[in-house]
Design a protein around this motif. Structure first.
Motif, PDB file in Angstrom:
ATOM      1  N   VAL A   7       0.855  -1.181   0.000  1.00  0.00           N
ATOM      2  CA  VAL A   7       0.000   0.000   0.000  1.00  0.00           C
ATOM      3  C   VAL A   7       0.893   1.234   0.000  1.00  0.00           C
ATOM      4  O   VAL A   7       1.810   1.346   0.814  1.00  0.00           O
ATOM      5  N   ILE A  12      -3.419   5.512   0.247  1.00  0.00           N
ATOM      6  CA  ILE A  12      -4.130   5.948   1.448  1.00  0.00           C
ATOM      7  C   ILE A  12      -4.782   7.310   1.214  1.00  0.00           C
ATOM      8  O   ILE A  12      -5.973   7.510   1.508  1.00  0.00           O
ATOM      9  N   CYS A  44       3.619   2.800   2.165  1.00  0.00           N
ATOM     10  CA  CYS A  44       3.180   3.379   3.439  1.00  0.00           C
ATOM     11  C   CYS A  44       3.354   2.319   4.512  1.00  0.00           C
ATOM     12  O   CYS A  44       2.820   1.213   4.410  1.00  0.00           O
ATOM     13  N   VAL A  47      -0.262   4.448   9.250  1.00  0.00           N
ATOM     14  CA  VAL A  47      -0.905   5.764   9.261  1.00  0.00           C
ATOM     15  C   VAL A  47      -1.235   6.167  10.685  1.00  0.00           C
ATOM     16  O   VAL A  47      -1.805   5.381  11.444  1.00  0.00           O
ATOM     17  N   ILE A 248     -10.229   4.387   5.732  1.00  0.00           N
ATOM     18  CA  ILE A 248      -9.037   3.617   5.359  1.00  0.00           C
ATOM     19  C   ILE A 248      -9.274   2.123   5.589  1.00  0.00           C
ATOM     20  O   ILE A 248      -8.946   1.289   4.740  1.00  0.00           O
ATOM     21  N   VAL A 257      -3.516   1.128  11.006  1.00  0.00           N
ATOM     22  CA  VAL A 257      -4.080   2.463  11.200  1.00  0.00           C
ATOM     23  C   VAL A 257      -4.133   2.735  12.696  1.00  0.00           C
ATOM     24  O   VAL A 257      -4.710   1.958  13.457  1.00  0.00           O
TER      25      VAL A 257
END
Length: 270
Positions: A7, A12, A44, A47, A248, A257
Motif C-alpha cells: 500500500v 491511502i 506506506c 498511518v 481507510i 491504522v
C-alpha cells in the motif's frame, strides 16, 4: 491490488480524497498534502490519525513506525517565512521531514463531504432525516452543517446531557433559548467554528443549534430565538479520527491504522 503489492502513500490519500474531494474545501483552506519527503508512490508503513499535527504526534508516528500522518487541521495553514523550530508548527515540520514522515490534511473538504464531520456528529446524537444545513451551490448533498430531528423529542435537560456525552464535553456554553422552551426535536449543528450559520438554523426552524467558537454577540443577538450550544472546538472535531479510520479500514482492512493518543485538548476546564 494483489496481496504482494504494498500500500502506498498515494493509495491511502486516494481513499481519503474519494470520500472527501479536495474540491469541496473552502477557498481560504489548505486541504491536501502538507509534506511529502518521499514520492507519493512510496510504500506506506502505517498511518497515524490526528486532529492537529503537533511535535508530539510526529514523535508518536515515528515511534509507531508510521510514515504518514492524516490530520483534520492543516499543519501548514499560514505561510512559513522561516523554519527554525521557533514554533510548534515549525518543529513539527522539521521532525516530520527528518523522520521521513508525510502529512496530509483533509479539513473543510471533510466537513463538506456528504457523510462528513457534521453528519457523523448527527448520527452519534441520534438525529434522523438529516440534510445539509448550508449546501454548496448546485450540490444539495455537500456543504457545511446538518439539520435533522429526533424520532421522539427530548427534554431540554436530556438533550443537553446527550450533547455533553456524545461530544465528550465536560462543560458547554448555552443560551437561554426561547421563553418557555421545554423540549428539543429539530436540531441543527456544525462541526468546528460554525457561528455564522446560527441564522440559517433559525430560518430552518431548528429548536437548537450546536457548534463551537460562538461569539458573545451571537449569544446576545440570537440566544433567545434558539437554544445555542457551544461544545468547544476540540470536542466538535475529535471524531474526525474515527471517520478517517473507517475510510481507510474499509478499503485496506488489514492495514496498520492508529489513532493518536499523544494529542490532548489544548483547552483546560477549571
Amino acid at each position: 491490488m494483489s496481496a504482494k503489492q504494498s500500500v502506498t502513500l498515494a493509495d491511502i490519500v486516494g481513499c481519503i480524497e474519494d470520500f472527501a474531494s479536495p474540491g469541496l474545501q473552502e477557498k481560504w483552506d489548505n486541504t491536501g498534502w502538507q509534506l511529502c519527503p518521499h514520492s507519493p508512490s512510496s510504500p506506506c508503513t502505517g498511518v497515524m490519525l490526528c486532529l492537529d499535527v503537533t511535535p508530539e504526534v510526529v514523535a508518536e508516528a515515528e515511534a509507531e513506525g508510521c510514515n504518514l500522518i492524516i490530520s483534520h487541521h492543516p499543519l501548514i495553514f499560514k505561510g512559513l517565512r522561516q523554519i527554525t523550530g521557533a514554533s510548534p508548527v515549525e518543529r513539527a515540520v522539521i521532525s516530520a521531514i527528518s523522520g521521513g514522515i508525510a502529512v496530509y490534511s483533509s479539513h473543510t473538504a471533510l466537513d463538506s463531504a456528504s457523510l462528513g464531520v457534521s453528519h457523523k456528529l448527527g448520527t452519534m446524537l441520534g438525529l434522523e432525516d438529516m440534510s445539509v444545513l448550508a449546501p454548496q451551490p448546485g450540490s444539495p448533498l455537500t456543504g457545511l452543517g446538518v439539520i435533522g430531528r429526533f424520532v421522539a423529542p427530548l427534554t431540554t435537560d436530556a438533550f443537553i446531557h446527550r450533547v455533553k456525552e456524545v461530544y465528550g464535553a465536560p462543560v458547554i456554553r448555552r443560551s437561554a433559548g426561547p421563553e418557555g422552551m421545554t423540549e428539543v426535536s429539530r436540531v441543527a449543528l456544525c462541526s468546528g467554528s460554525g457561528g455564522e450559520f446560527v441564522g440559517t438554523a433559525i430560518g430552518k426552524e431548528a429548536d437548537a443549534y450546536i457548534t463551537s467558537d460562538t461569539r458573545y454577540h451571537d449569544f446576545v443577538d440570537f440566544g433567545k430565538k434558539i437554544l445555542m450550544i457551544d461544545t468547544g472546538h476540540f470536542e466538535s472535531e475529535i471524531c474526525t479520527k474515527s471517520i478517517f479510520s473507517a475510510i481507510i479500514s474499509e478499503k485496506f482492512p488489514t492495514f496498520a491504522v492508529r489513532q493518536s493518543r499523544a494529542e490532548q485538548n489544548p483547552v483546560r476546564y477549571v
